[in-house]
Design an enzyme around this catalytic site. Sequence first.
Site, short mmCIF file in Angstrom:
data_model
loop_
_atom_site.label_atom_id
_atom_site.label_comp_id
_atom_site.label_asym_id
_atom_site.label_seq_id
_atom_site.Cartn_x
_atom_site.Cartn_y
_atom_site.Cartn_z
N HIS A 1 2.97 -1.04 5.58
CA HIS A 1 3.23 -2.26 5.82
C HIS A 1 2.39 -2.79 4.38
O HIS A 1 2.48 -2.47 2.94
CB HIS A 1 1.93 -2.04 6.78
CG HIS A 1 0.94 -2.12 6.60
ND1 HIS A 1 0.35 -2.47 5.54
CD2 HIS A 1 -0.13 -0.97 7.60
CE1 HIS A 1 -1.43 -2.08 6.03
NE2 HIS A 1 -0.94 -1.01 6.74
N HIS B 214 0.02 -1.29 1.78
CA HIS B 214 -0.03 -0.45 1.38
C HIS B 214 1.07 -0.72 0.28
O HIS B 214 1.25 0.00 -1.01
CB HIS B 214 0.61 0.61 2.76
CG HIS B 214 0.13 1.45 3.47
ND1 HIS B 214 0.67 0.82 4.99
CD2 HIS B 214 -0.75 1.69 3.43
CE1 HIS B 214 -0.08 1.19 5.63
NE2 HIS B 214 -0.82 1.91 4.73
N ASP C 246 -10.77 -1.23 3.29
CA ASP C 246 -11.68 -0.38 3.48
C ASP C 246 -12.81 -0.12 2.42
O ASP C 246 -12.72 0.37 1.75
CB ASP C 246 -10.91 0.92 3.72
CG ASP C 246 -9.73 0.52 5.03
OD1 ASP C 246 -10.12 0.85 6.46
OD2 ASP C 246 -8.76 0.49 4.88
N VAL D 126 -5.08 -7.91 1.05
CA VAL D 126 -3.56 -8.85 1.41
C VAL D 126 -3.50 -8.74 2.44
O VAL D 126 -4.14 -8.33 3.77
CB VAL D 126 -2.22 -6.99 1.41
CG1 VAL D 126 -1.17 -8.02 1.89
CG2 VAL D 126 -1.72 -6.00 0.01
P1 AMP Z 1 -4.44 2.92 5.93
O1 AMP Z 1 -2.88 4.14 6.23
O2 AMP Z 1 -5.16 2.11 7.23
O3 AMP Z 1 -5.33 4.83 6.28
O4 AMP Z 1 -4.82 3.20 4.34
C1 AMP Z 1 -4.51 3.74 3.38
C2 AMP Z 1 -4.99 3.15 2.31
O5 AMP Z 1 -4.37 1.10 2.39
C3 AMP Z 1 -6.08 2.66 1.90
O6 AMP Z 1 -6.80 2.36 1.30
C4 AMP Z 1 -6.19 0.92 2.57
O7 AMP Z 1 -7.69 0.66 1.80
C5 AMP Z 1 -5.04 0.39 2.38
N1 AMP Z 1 -4.59 -0.92 2.90
C6 AMP Z 1 -4.68 -0.88 3.75
N2 AMP Z 1 -4.58 -2.08 4.16
C7 AMP Z 1 -3.98 -2.97 3.12
C8 AMP Z 1 -4.16 -4.36 2.80
N3 AMP Z 1 -3.80 -5.07 3.99
N4 AMP Z 1 -4.89 -4.98 2.39
C9 AMP Z 1 -5.50 -3.95 1.04
N5 AMP Z 1 -5.13 -2.83 0.90
C10 AMP Z 1 -4.64 -2.70 2.20
#
Ligand code: AMP
Length: 280
Positions: free
Chosen positions: A34, A37, A150, A176
């Site tokens: 999304h 990412h 995170d 974001v």
């Molecule tokens: P995930 O796919 O949820 O495991 O996240 C993968 C990476 O994308 C991690 O480093 C998250 O912190 C980052 N991420 C996911 N959503 C956001 C967001 N809304 N803003 C910033 N980074 C994000």
Amino acid sequence: MQKIESVPEMRSATAQFKQAGKTVALVPTSGALHEGHAALIALAKTRADVVVVSVFANPLAFGASENLARYPRTPESDARLCAELGADVVFLPSTEEMFPRGFSTFVTEEAVSKPLCGISRPSHFRGVTTGMAKLLNVVQPAVVVMGQRDAQQAAVVRKMIKDLEFGVEVVVAPIVRESDGLAVTVRNRELTSGQRLEALAIHGALLKAKEMVAQGVRSTDRIIAEATHLLGERRRIRVIYISMVDPLTMEQMKEMVPGATLLAIAAWIDEIRVIDNVML
Ligand code: AMP
């Protein structure tokens, strides 16, 4: 853009980049990509010659009660988005590729990973560090780009990299948010309008804390009490933690230091677990 599904193929791409003298930025994700990412990929492009996006919902990072099978998987649209955003490689290993039968080596960070989500998700960060260590060895990036959403995960990975001398720079991208302030996550699509309103109260509590700091409040107690009060008014919110911590160590702070204090919140909205944070 190359689409790679096996570890040996990824290793040989890594070797080729090395031979050509190209630096690599890794963007590790769990897939169902999304805007959050997308921002990491855009930032990664400014930091290295080659961007590798990994798409892997790491089973070791999911607890027994957390339903990995229900985690959304959209590999085709993930690959398409990576190509559109100018990534050079999308690495989509299967669980068998990453953790084949007989896999028995784990990496555990034992300080930064303990508080906050480490309490309610006791095996989570061990899964994160083990999966990340393997990815770093396979992709051998100069830079790994992670999201501030995170914050604890980024801090744990940074500590592992430092302690074990992986020699990789961690770059953290800002959170974001959607236009109403909700931090973008894969789970947002599951929220009903009522749940979404409740989720927005978490962002509201973070904004209120920022306002209090701007007005001169420095007591972490007062800020946590106010956030607890705001979330307590919400019928469907069950707070897991509201903590003010050092953003590197995740240790609790008594007096906040402006610019160097993280307010982190985790809560259940019905059966959906939400985390959010702000630097104060
Ligand atoms: P995930 O796919 O949820 O495991 O996240 C993968 C990476 O994308 C991690 O480093 C998250 O912190 C980052 N991420 C996911 N959503 C956001 C967001 N809304 N803003 C910033 N980074 C994000």
